[in-house]
Design a protein around this motif. Sequence first.
Motif, PDB file in Angstrom:
ATOM      1  N   HIS A 146      -3.604   7.961   5.461  1.00  0.00           N
ATOM      2  CA  HIS A 146      -4.272   7.293   4.356  1.00  0.00           C
ATOM      3  C   HIS A 146      -5.466   8.103   3.834  1.00  0.00           C
ATOM      4  O   HIS A 146      -5.939   7.853   2.727  1.00  0.00           O
ATOM      5  N   LEU A 147      -5.939   9.073   4.614  1.00  0.00           N
ATOM      6  CA  LEU A 147      -7.064   9.902   4.174  1.00  0.00           C
ATOM      7  C   LEU A 147      -6.634  11.031   3.247  1.00  0.00           C
ATOM      8  O   LEU A 147      -7.475  11.652   2.595  1.00  0.00           O
ATOM      9  N   LEU A 148      -5.335  11.301   3.181  1.00  0.00           N
ATOM     10  CA  LEU A 148      -4.871  12.468   2.446  1.00  0.00           C
ATOM     11  C   LEU A 148      -5.134  12.367   0.950  1.00  0.00           C
ATOM     12  O   LEU A 148      -5.437  13.364   0.290  1.00  0.00           O
ATOM     13  N   GLY A 149      -4.990  11.179   0.376  1.00  0.00           N
ATOM     14  CA  GLY A 149      -5.193  11.032  -1.060  1.00  0.00           C
ATOM     15  C   GLY A 149      -6.603  11.406  -1.475  1.00  0.00           C
ATOM     16  O   GLY A 149      -6.813  12.196  -2.411  1.00  0.00           O
ATOM     17  N   GLU A 150      -7.588  10.864  -0.771  1.00  0.00           N
ATOM     18  CA  GLU A 150      -8.985  11.184  -1.077  1.00  0.00           C
ATOM     19  C   GLU A 150      -9.249  12.681  -0.930  1.00  0.00           C
ATOM     20  O   GLU A 150      -9.946  13.294  -1.749  1.00  0.00           O
TER      21      GLU A 150
END
Length: 307
Positions: free
Chosen positions: A227-231
Motif C-alpha cells: 500500500h506504500l508503493l503508490g505514494e
Amino acid sequence: MTVGTACGKIILFGEHAVVYGRPALAVPLSQLRARAFVESRAEQGIVIHARDLKRDILVNDSTVDDALATITRLTLNKLGVTGNLEISVESDIPVASGLGSGAAISTAIVRALAAHFHQSLAASEISALVYETEKMYHGTPSGIDNSVIAYEQAIRFVRGQPITPFQIARPFTLSIANTGIASPTKITVGDVRRGWEQDKARYETIFDDIAEIVARAQDALARGENHLLGELMTRNQRALESLDVSSREIENLIDAGMRAGASGGKLSGGGRGGNVIFYVAEERAEEVRRAVGEAGAVSTLVTYVGK
C-alpha cells in the motif's frame, strides 16, 4: 530453426538517478516477449529480417551502426563460430517506450544464435553482450535493461556493483499506459547530464532523494506493505519532474489515473513520452485503464508483478 525469446521490463523506481550511482528497482514483464528465429541459408552471408520495422539488414562490415547487426557479430565472436544465417526478429514490446524493447530483441538474438550452434551462455555473459548494443540505443546506459532482461527476475541495480535480486513478499498489480510518444532514452539521459554538469549540487540532492525513495520501496516490497508503493511512485514522479524529464502528456495521464482510483503513478524509463505506470488495486484496474485511455493513452495493459 532455433528460437530465442526475451521478456520486456519496467523500472519501478530510480531511473536517471541510477546513472549516477544510486539504486534502481526493475522487474521483468514476462507477458511481453521479443522473439528471434535463426536458420541456415544457402546463400553467402547473414541477413536479419526485422519484421516489425519492415527492414532487412545484411550483416557486413558496413553495418557497424546497426544494433541488430552488432549484437549478431558480437555473439558469433563470443561463440567462436560463423555461418550463413537467416535471422528473423519480432516483438510484442512497443519501441522507445521504456519497456526494454532494444535489449529484449538483442537478448533474443543472442539466445537463438547460441541455441543454433548448440552452445549455452550464462545470463551474465548475455547481459554483457547486450550492454554493448545498449550503448548504441542510449549513449550512457544504466545497464538495467540488459540486466533485468537477461536474468528475467526482479533486481536491485547499482551501477558498477553486482546485480541483486530483491524480494517481493506479495504480488501486486500495475497498470501501464503508453503515451504514444517515442521516448529515446539517449536524449533525456544526455539532457540530465548537461543539467548535472551545470548544477551538480542541485542534481545530486535530487538523486539522493530518489535513492531514499528506492530504499523505502524495496523495504515495503520485502515486508508486503504494498500500500506504500503508490505514494512512493508519486514522490518519485515529482523528483523526475524536477529533472525536467516529464511532460504535459505524462502528467495528464497520471492525473486521470489518480482520479480514477490509482494509488500513485510515475513515468517509467527515459521520460518525456513512453509509459506511465500506476500502482492500482486489481478491482480498480479497469476504471484506471478506461480513464487514461480517455485522457490520451494509445494503449494500456495490466500486469501482475511477483506472481
